[in-house]
Scaffold this motif. Structure first.
Motif, short mmCIF file in Angstrom:
data_model
loop_
_atom_site.label_atom_id
_atom_site.label_comp_id
_atom_site.label_asym_id
_atom_site.label_seq_id
_atom_site.Cartn_x
_atom_site.Cartn_y
_atom_site.Cartn_z
N ARG A 445 1.07 60.25 16.44
CA ARG A 445 0.25 59.24 15.62
C ARG A 445 0.48 57.66 16.20
N GLY A 446 1.22 57.40 17.02
CA GLY A 446 1.47 55.94 17.55
C GLY A 446 3.06 55.34 17.09
N GLY A 447 3.91 56.22 16.66
CA GLY A 447 5.18 55.80 16.28
C GLY A 447 6.10 55.62 17.49
N THR A 448 6.81 54.54 17.35
CA THR A 448 8.10 54.68 18.15
C THR A 448 9.45 54.20 17.50
N LEU A 449 10.27 54.43 18.16
CA LEU A 449 11.69 54.19 17.82
C LEU A 449 11.87 52.80 17.31
N ALA A 450 12.27 52.45 16.21
CA ALA A 450 12.54 51.12 15.94
C ALA A 450 13.95 50.67 16.83
N ASP A 451 13.91 49.52 17.13
CA ASP A 451 14.99 48.64 18.06
C ASP A 451 16.37 49.05 17.16
#
Length: 558
Positions: A445-451
């Motif tokens: 869905r377009g999520g990426t791991l937060a820094d």
């Protein structure tokens, strides 16, 4: 227990429900059923093509002297009686009434119930009228608080983004595909068509709706709409829907075998229309109940199916696995409100939380496969969902260990929404398997791991603008959504945010006064592989064919 919601008090044929028949888009003229149609039908049928309950028609087909209680005769028509129609120019009102009467008699002979209150009228309604008069008012009646709740819970399910107009999306999902419906509150059937002569009238669809009319005259089918949660509703409505599907299949098999007096008019399906939301579509696809209906029919005929009405399964797990009916126990899940003063729990009508259920969770995870024409999947093996042609199996490994869930919605003073979703699983392995699939769905869905975090994702797309934390502890998975990473612990203070340096962010790490996480408290609440290359287009084409045929012959209740 009433809720605001998107359930319409009707039973409507649509693309995605009961898509159990495999038909290639080619061939088969009106009045024909393809060999693949016949082969994909359920193998559970009566030996003599009609039930033993059916009366024997007289040789001259005269009306019975005392028609009361005569199974297989309806308003002047025996189930063996031919009718005169001219399908070449469509079916006018008189011809539709003839077909309805004779088809009703055939349905009686299969279902072993009689129309004690007579035959409901058969009407036509345009697609626009269906949308504006029936669907839109039901969706738009949701209260402002209910709209916030719907937005929060659909975003957590990764079904409708929090940046999307949920009301508009639900209306589109409800109106895209219906072909016919039965309206219990007004007791009439209707074909949804802009063609007054209904050139593509499908007798299988008609038989399906006529089963619903029978149910309405013998059972309290409207009671299923009072079920407050997604899982409770689907497990109850699945009995109503799949009963009609099962006998529609019997009816169509008789058509394919030439057992009725005259040919059946069952057009071959064309190309499927575009599905506006696959997760919603698959969530309300009731095929998972078919194993239960088949088992009951084999064990005790139509009476055993009758016994399910008013004694509905409590979860969709019991419909997916009939041997668990009445024996399946869900886990006690308690999720105390651990939000700060900036947030409040919201609800839809009287519904303070939702339980999505095994079938609903499966639909969420399977949707990407359909959305990408089989190119991507977040489940390990799509063949687990579609193990053979002609059926769908909602008991996939990623959800097979489901033991319960509760999903709460939150809103702040700016009407931003958030959610806390707690899911219980049979063991830690099942919990991890689901958590991994959900993380893959987040990435899809377009999520990426937060820094700086191992279990926190951020989404910044046209549909989603939020942060999501996914925490697995033993046999539990907790999902928290919020507008930003910083907001996650204000929505649920005890969510553990795992940093890449090994430390954790949380307020106190507990959810109950006894120091546990609260998921096993006895007190109740108020209330993969992302590229999917292994699956291949061949399997997708078969899966789409399974669902696409529902546009002509399958029923979905909205």
């Amino acid at each position: 227990m009433r809720r605001d919601g998107t359930r319409l008090l009707l039973f409507a044929i649509a693309l995605v429900a009961f898509g159990v028949v495999i038909v290639t888009p080619a061939a088969a003229s009106p009045g024909e059923t393809t060999d693949s149609t016949a082969s994909a039908q359920s193998a559970v049928f009566t030996d003599d093509h009609v039930g033993e309950c059916a009366a024997t028609p007289p040789s001259d087909l005269d009306d019975p002297e005392n028609p009361e209680g005569v199974i297989g005769w309806v308003e002047g028509y025996w189930y063996t009686e031919p009718v005169e129609v001219t399908p070449e120019d469509g079916f006018n009102e008189t011809e539709r009434d003839r077909l309805a009467g004779r088809t009703a008699a055939q349905v009686e002979a299969l279902r072993c119930l009689d129309y004690t209150e007579g035959l409901p009228p058969l009407r036509t309604i345009s697609r626009e009228e269906y949308r504006e008069r029936i669907v839109a008012p039901a969706v738009e009646q949701i209260s402002p608080e209910g709209r916030l709740y719907e937005r929060a819970q659909y975003a957590a399910r990764l079904t409708i983004g929090n940046e999307v107009n949920t009301t508009r999306e639900l209306i589109e999902a409800q109106t895209a595909f219906p072909a016919a419906f039965y309206l219990p509150s007004e007791q009439y059937m209707a074909f949804v068509t802009d063609d007054e002569t209904v050139e593509d009238l499908n007798q299988g669809t008609l038989a399906h709706e006529l089963v619903h009319a029978l149910q309405d005259q013998h059972f309290d089918v409207a009671a299923v709409f009072a079920e407050p949660t997604n899982d409770g509703y689907l497990s109850s409505a699945g009995v109503v829907e799949t009963d009609a599907q099962f006998f529609q299949q019997q009816y169509q098999q008789n058509c394919a075998a030439g057992e009725w007096a005259t040919e059946c008019f069952i057009p071959a399906p064309g190309q499927p229309p575009e599905v506006p939301n696959w997760a919603i579509a698959l969530n309300q696809q009731f095929q998972y109940t078919l194993p239960l209906i088949e088992q009951r029919y084999q064990a005790g005929g139509t009476q055993a199916i009758n016994d399910l009405f008013g004694n509905y399964p409590e979860t969709t797990t019991e419909t997916i696995y009939p041997d668990r009916l009445g024996e399946f126990e869900t886990a006690n899940i308690t999720v105390p409100d651990r939000s700060t003063s900036a947030w409040r729990r919201v609800q839809s009508g009287n519904l303070t939380y939702n339980t999505i259920g095994q079938a609903g969770v499966t639909a969420i995870l399977v949707a990407p496969y359909y959305e990408t024409n089989g190119r991507q999947s977040v489940i390990s093996d799509f063949s687990e969902f579609m193990p053979r042609r002609g059926e769908l199996d909602y008991g996939i490994p990623e959800t097979d260990g489901w033991r319960g869930d509760k999903l709460y919605g939150y809103a702040n003073g700016d009407n931003e929404t958030a959610a806390v979703w707690e899911l219980a699983w049979a063991d830690a392995g099942d919990a991890e398997q689901f958590a991994e699939a959900y993380r893959s769905l987040l990435e899809y869905r377009g999520g990426t791991l937060a820094d700086g975090y191992q279990n926190v994702y951020t989404l910044d797309t046209d549909a989603y603008d939020m942060a999501v934390a996914v925490e697995q502890t033993d046999d539990r998975v907790r999902i928290v959504t919020a507008p930003s990473v910083d907001d996650l612990t204000t929505v649920h203070e005890s969510i553990s945010l795992q940093q890449t340096n090994g430390s954790q962010d949380s307020m106190d790490g507990t959810d109950s006064e006894d120091g546990s996480d609260g998921t096993e408290a006895n007190e109740s609440d108020n209330a993969q592989d992302s590229d999917g290359s292994g699956a291949g287009f061949g399997l997708f084409a078969a899966a789409l064919a399974v669902i696409a045929v529902g546009a002509a012959s399958a029923l979905r209740r909205r």
